[in-house]
Design a protein around this motif. Structure first.
Motif, PDB file in Angstrom:
ATOM      1  N   UNK A   1       6.321 -53.832  63.770  1.00 18.99           N
ATOM      2  CA  UNK A   1       5.957 -53.092  62.552  1.00 18.99           C
ATOM      3  C   UNK A   1       7.193 -52.590  61.806  1.00 18.99           C
ATOM      4  N   UNK A   2       8.233 -53.407  61.768  1.00 17.73           N
ATOM      5  CA  UNK A   2       9.447 -53.062  61.022  1.00 17.73           C
ATOM      6  C   UNK A   2       9.154 -53.302  59.541  1.00 17.73           C
ATOM      7  N   UNK A   3       9.322 -52.302  58.694  1.00 17.28           N
ATOM      8  CA  UNK A   3       8.852 -52.445  57.304  1.00 17.28           C
ATOM      9  C   UNK A   3       9.663 -53.406  56.440  1.00 17.28           C
ATOM     10  N   UNK A   4      10.983 -53.482  56.673  1.00 15.86           N
ATOM     11  CA  UNK A   4      11.828 -54.290  55.780  1.00 15.86           C
ATOM     12  C   UNK A   4      12.646 -55.301  56.574  1.00 15.86           C
ATOM     13  N   UNK A   5      12.874 -56.449  55.950  1.00 16.77           N
ATOM     14  CA  UNK A   5      13.754 -57.471  56.530  1.00 16.77           C
ATOM     15  C   UNK A   5      14.782 -57.877  55.475  1.00 16.77           C
ATOM     16  N   UNK A   6      16.038 -57.941  55.885  1.00 17.11           N
ATOM     17  CA  UNK A   6      17.111 -58.438  55.014  1.00 17.11           C
ATOM     18  C   UNK A   6      17.426 -59.867  55.427  1.00 17.11           C
ATOM     19  N   UNK A   7      17.349 -60.785  54.490  1.00 18.24           N
ATOM     20  CA  UNK A   7      17.604 -62.195  54.793  1.00 18.24           C
ATOM     21  C   UNK A   7      18.890 -62.618  54.087  1.00 18.24           C
ATOM     22  N   UNK A   8      19.801 -63.174  54.894  1.00 15.84           N
ATOM     23  CA  UNK A   8      21.051 -63.686  54.296  1.00 15.84           C
ATOM     24  C   UNK A   8      21.191 -65.172  54.592  1.00 15.84           C
ATOM     25  N   UNK A   9      21.711 -65.897  53.617  1.00 15.55           N
ATOM     26  CA  UNK A   9      22.007 -67.321  53.756  1.00 15.55           C
ATOM     27  C   UNK A   9      23.271 -67.637  52.959  1.00 15.55           C
ATOM     28  N   UNK A  10      23.636 -68.903  52.916  1.00 18.03           N
ATOM     29  CA  UNK A  10      24.856 -69.297  52.208  1.00 18.03           C
ATOM     30  C   UNK A  10      24.794 -68.929  50.729  1.00 18.03           C
ATOM     31  N   UNK A  11      23.639 -69.138  50.099  1.00 22.01           N
ATOM     32  CA  UNK A  11      23.528 -68.849  48.660  1.00 22.01           C
ATOM     33  C   UNK A  11      23.655 -67.354  48.396  1.00 22.01           C
ATOM     34  N   UNK A  12      23.054 -66.518  49.276  1.00 19.48           N
ATOM     35  CA  UNK A  12      23.158 -65.056  49.116  1.00 19.48           C
ATOM     36  C   UNK A  12      24.609 -64.593  49.260  1.00 19.48           C
ATOM     37  N   UNK A  13      25.314 -65.179  50.231  1.00 16.51           N
ATOM     38  CA  UNK A  13      26.709 -64.799  50.453  1.00 16.51           C
ATOM     39  C   UNK A  13      27.577 -65.147  49.254  1.00 16.51           C
ATOM     40  N   UNK A  14      27.300 -66.303  48.651  1.00 16.72           N
ATOM     41  CA  UNK A  14      28.088 -66.739  47.489  1.00 16.72           C
ATOM     42  C   UNK A  14      27.845 -65.829  46.286  1.00 16.72           C
ATOM     43  N   UNK A  15      26.606 -65.349  46.136  1.00 16.04           N
ATOM     44  CA  UNK A  15      26.252 -64.507  44.976  1.00 16.04           C
ATOM     45  C   UNK A  15      26.502 -63.022  45.233  1.00 16.04           C
ATOM     46  N   UNK A  16      26.831 -62.643  46.492  1.00 10.00           N
ATOM     47  CA  UNK A  16      27.051 -61.234  46.811  1.00 10.00           C
ATOM     48  C   UNK A  16      25.780 -60.413  46.824  1.00 10.00           C
ATOM     49  N   UNK A  17      24.667 -61.053  47.223  1.00  4.68           N
ATOM     50  CA  UNK A  17      23.368 -60.371  47.269  1.00  4.68           C
ATOM     51  C   UNK A  17      22.717 -60.613  48.633  1.00  4.68           C
ATOM     52  N   UNK A  18      21.595 -59.945  48.858  1.00  7.18           N
ATOM     53  CA  UNK A  18      20.735 -60.230  50.007  1.00  7.18           C
ATOM     54  C   UNK A  18      19.305 -60.326  49.494  1.00  7.18           C
ATOM     55  N   UNK A  19      18.450 -60.967  50.276  1.00  8.13           N
ATOM     56  CA  UNK A  19      17.023 -60.980  49.966  1.00  8.13           C
ATOM     57  C   UNK A  19      16.358 -59.878  50.780  1.00  8.13           C
ATOM     58  N   UNK A  20      15.744 -58.915  50.104  1.00  9.55           N
ATOM     59  CA  UNK A  20      15.050 -57.808  50.772  1.00  9.55           C
ATOM     60  C   UNK A  20      13.552 -58.102  50.779  1.00  9.55           C
ATOM     61  N   UNK A  21      12.964 -58.217  51.981  1.00  3.93           N
ATOM     62  CA  UNK A  21      11.566 -58.629  52.113  1.00  3.93           C
ATOM     63  C   UNK A  21      10.725 -57.488  52.667  1.00  3.93           C
ATOM     64  N   UNK A  22       9.612 -57.206  52.017  1.00  2.00           N
ATOM     65  CA  UNK A  22       8.622 -56.262  52.551  1.00  2.00           C
ATOM     66  C   UNK A  22       7.767 -57.039  53.554  1.00  2.00           C
ATOM     67  N   UNK A  23       7.874 -56.692  54.826  1.00  2.00           N
ATOM     68  CA  UNK A  23       7.235 -57.489  55.875  1.00  2.00           C
ATOM     69  C   UNK A  23       5.718 -57.467  55.747  1.00  2.00           C
ATOM     70  N   UNK A  24       5.140 -56.315  55.397  1.00  2.00           N
ATOM     71  CA  UNK A  24       3.680 -56.194  55.328  1.00  2.00           C
ATOM     72  C   UNK A  24       3.103 -56.972  54.149  1.00  2.00           C
ATOM     73  N   UNK A  25       3.701 -56.825  52.942  1.00  2.00           N
ATOM     74  CA  UNK A  25       3.153 -57.470  51.739  1.00  2.00           C
ATOM     75  C   UNK A  25       3.761 -58.849  51.487  1.00  2.00           C
ATOM     76  N   UNK A  26       4.902 -59.126  52.181  1.00  2.00           N
ATOM     77  CA  UNK A  26       5.641 -60.387  52.039  1.00  2.00           C
ATOM     78  C   UNK A  26       6.302 -60.548  50.665  1.00  2.00           C
ATOM     79  N   UNK A  27       6.349 -59.470  49.903  1.00  2.00           N
ATOM     80  CA  UNK A  27       7.071 -59.497  48.636  1.00  2.00           C
ATOM     81  C   UNK A  27       8.562 -59.437  48.923  1.00  2.00           C
ATOM     82  N   UNK A  28       9.361 -60.124  48.108  1.00  2.00           N
ATOM     83  CA  UNK A  28      10.797 -60.109  48.319  1.00  2.00           C
ATOM     84  C   UNK A  28      11.541 -60.171  46.992  1.00  2.00           C
ATOM     85  N   UNK A  29      12.779 -59.664  47.033  1.00  2.00           N
ATOM     86  CA  UNK A  29      13.608 -59.642  45.825  1.00  2.00           C
ATOM     87  C   UNK A  29      15.070 -59.647  46.237  1.00  2.00           C
ATOM     88  N   UNK A  30      15.918 -60.053  45.295  1.00  2.00           N
ATOM     89  CA  UNK A  30      17.351 -60.046  45.546  1.00  2.00           C
ATOM     90  C   UNK A  30      17.930 -58.674  45.198  1.00  2.00           C
TER      91      UNK A  30
END
Length: 525
Positions: A480-509
């Motif tokens: 029941x962890x509310x948030x997940x941060x997802x990093x990949x090669x594209x996120x690292x290049x842009x200096x961002x992370x993808x922040x995902x709401x685990x319950x609703x599955x909504x995500x944003x940079x």
């Protein structure tokens, strides 16, 4: 293993001595040589006798002890239990609410040893003294495990010359009782105590204790409850008015204390057959102790011809009037019942006594089984003005009043409700999980974790070097962890992370520079 080693060591020693005894060079015969040889042989013979004696002793031990490894019986000692993460999560939340209430009323905390000198505990608990756990004599002090937190607190006050304190203590106590796991009755269990020590105007501290019980039970949302109250002076006055011999007061009080579990006829039988009380006197006691009410009952007792003649009883009834008045002012009068059957069998009570019981929880189901049983009282306490003086060399008294929350019974109810509701109890406080979308990103995950830990956020990540994305997200759902941060090669290049709401599955940079603020804001909503 050690025993076998000792055995073979002494066999070797004996063999060496025997060789030394019988294989001795033959020197040229002289009288002085003969004398020295006799002395030497005698010394060797004494050593052989000593080694043979040790061998006999070790042989006996080896025969009596099976030195082979035994199959271990894996079970809890009777009256104890383990607690899994979900149960511990429930317990921690309950403790947090209780501690918050105690602190709201200005209490500070202390701690005392889990065992005391036996003489400290002896003679304080009436018939319940037989439930004290005595520890084996280790050749020093005679010790016992603490039966409650009240007597150690009184010893603490006397020993440290403390005359004013408002304290709480949450700790384990031990009773050699008949355990009932379903009812939350154990041999090892927690008590949550709140006590006010010091000389104050009468009845206000006593009424505040009832207010504290009320706040805790309401905060825990356990349903309707009643706090039964009585006064030891009133109870002793009833015994005196009915003709109970003074030396039997405590013994008869212990019988009356069982009225919450047994019918009057059973209690009367105990009084007359086991304790030798005249049946006429027992019947007269019954006309009093089966009554309950409020202020009107106090007025009835004040008008009672027999009770009027007893000074201590009149003082107790006037004190009860003041107590009920304060309960009204503190907004808890509707939860209070003046119950003459309440006795609290412990010997150290001297004034107001109280006990809280839940309504509608006379039966409940535990762990989905068919073990349906009663809960009993969930809080109790009272005034004990003489207890501290029992430990002071000059008999100096420190008036005290307090309450103890029956926390294990509350846990039993809440655990049963959690099982019945099938609602998953969260066992961690992790705010965000750092996940990677591709391989070989362990270093980047660790850098991000460090950044978030430095910001005092509660963060987890996988211990695998290249975890699968699905496994990482499933872990978030299970915990029941509310948030997940997802990093990949594209996120690292842009200096961002993808922040995902685990319950609703909504995500944003989210830009890395704003990540901490965004997480804190999201968690506060």
């Amino acid at each position: 293993m050690r025993l076998a080693f000792d055995y073979f060591f002494h066999v070797a020693m004996t063999s060496s001595l025997l060789r030394l005894r019988f294989v001795v060079p033959r020197p040229v015969f002289r009288f002085e040589n003969l004398f020295s040889r006799i002395i030497r042989f005698k010394h060797i013979d004494n050593q052989i006798d000593a080694e043979l004696a040790k061998l006999v002793e070790l042989t006996t031990k080896l025969k009596s002890e099976d030195v082979r490894p035994q199959k271990l019986s894996l079970k809890n000692p009777k009256g104890t239990r383990d607690f899994d993460p979900q149960q511990m999560a429930i317990r921690e939340r309950v403790f947090a609410k209780i501690i918050a209430c105690f602190k709201r009323h200005g209490a500070e905390t202390i701690d005392t040893p889990v065992f005391e000198l036996k003489e400290v505990l002896t003679g304080k608990y009436g018939e319940d003294s037989k439930l004290i756990y005595d520890l084996a004599d280790q050749g020093g002090e005679i010790l016992s495990l603490r039966y409650d937190l009240t007597v150690p607190f009184a010893r603490y006050l006397a020993m440290n010359k403390v005359v004013n304190i408002k304290r709480f203590q949450i700790a384990k106590v031990y009773r050699r009782d008949n355990p009932s796991i379903a009812r939350g009755r154990y041999r090892e269990f927690y008590q949550c105590d709140f006590d006010i020590a010091g000389l104050y105007d009468p009845m206000f501290p006593d009424a505040e204790c009832v207010r504290i019980v009320t706040e805790i039970l309401q905060d825990l949302d356990l349903g309707a409850f009643t706090i039964k109250v009585n006064h030891r002076q009133i109870l002793d006055g009833i015994f005196e008015a009915c003709g109970v011999p003074k030396e039997k007061f405590r013994s008869i009080c212990s019988s009356v204390d069982k009225l919450d579990k047994s019918a009057w006829e059973e209690v009367k039988l105990e009084m007359t057959r086991e304790k030798g009380l005249d049946p006429t006197i027992a019947d007269l006691i019954g006309t009093y102790v089966l009554q309950s009410g409020g202020l009107e009952l106090v007025e009835t007792l004040l008008a009672d011809a027999k009770m009027q003649k007893i000074k201590s009883a009149r003082e107790g009834m006037e004190a009860m009037k003041l107590f009920l008045h304060y309960c009204d002012l503190l907004g808890v009068k509707d939860h209070v019942s003046f119950d003459l059957s309440l006795a609290r069998g412990l010997d150290y009570y001297t004034g107001v006594i109280y006990e809280a019981v839940l309504e509608g929880y006379s039966e409940f189901e535990v762990d989905g089984s068919s073990d349906i049983t009663g809960v009993g009282s969930i809080a109790g306490g009272g005034r004990y003005d003489n207890l501290v003086g029992m430990f002071d060399a000059k008999g100096k008294k420190v008036p005290c009043v307090g309450i103890s929350i029956g926390i294990e019974r509350i846990f039993a109810i809440l655990e049963a409700k959690a099982v019945a509701s099938q609602i998953k109890v969260r066992t961690t406080e992790t705010q965000v999980y750092v996940a990677s979308a591709q391989k070989n990103l362990l270093d980047e995950r660790l850098k991000l974790c460090r950044e978030l830990w430095d910001a005092k956020l509660k963060v987890e990540t996988s211990y695998k070097k290249n975890p699968k994305m699905l496994d990482q997200l499933q872990y978030c759902e299970e915990k029941a962890i509310p948030l997940a941060i997802i990093i990949g090669e594209s996120e690292l290049q842009k200096g961002v992370v993808t922040l995902k709401n685990v319950a609703t599955r909504e995500q944003r940079e989210v830009p890395r520079s704003q990540l901490v603020d965004v997480i804190q804001l999201t968690n506060s909503q």
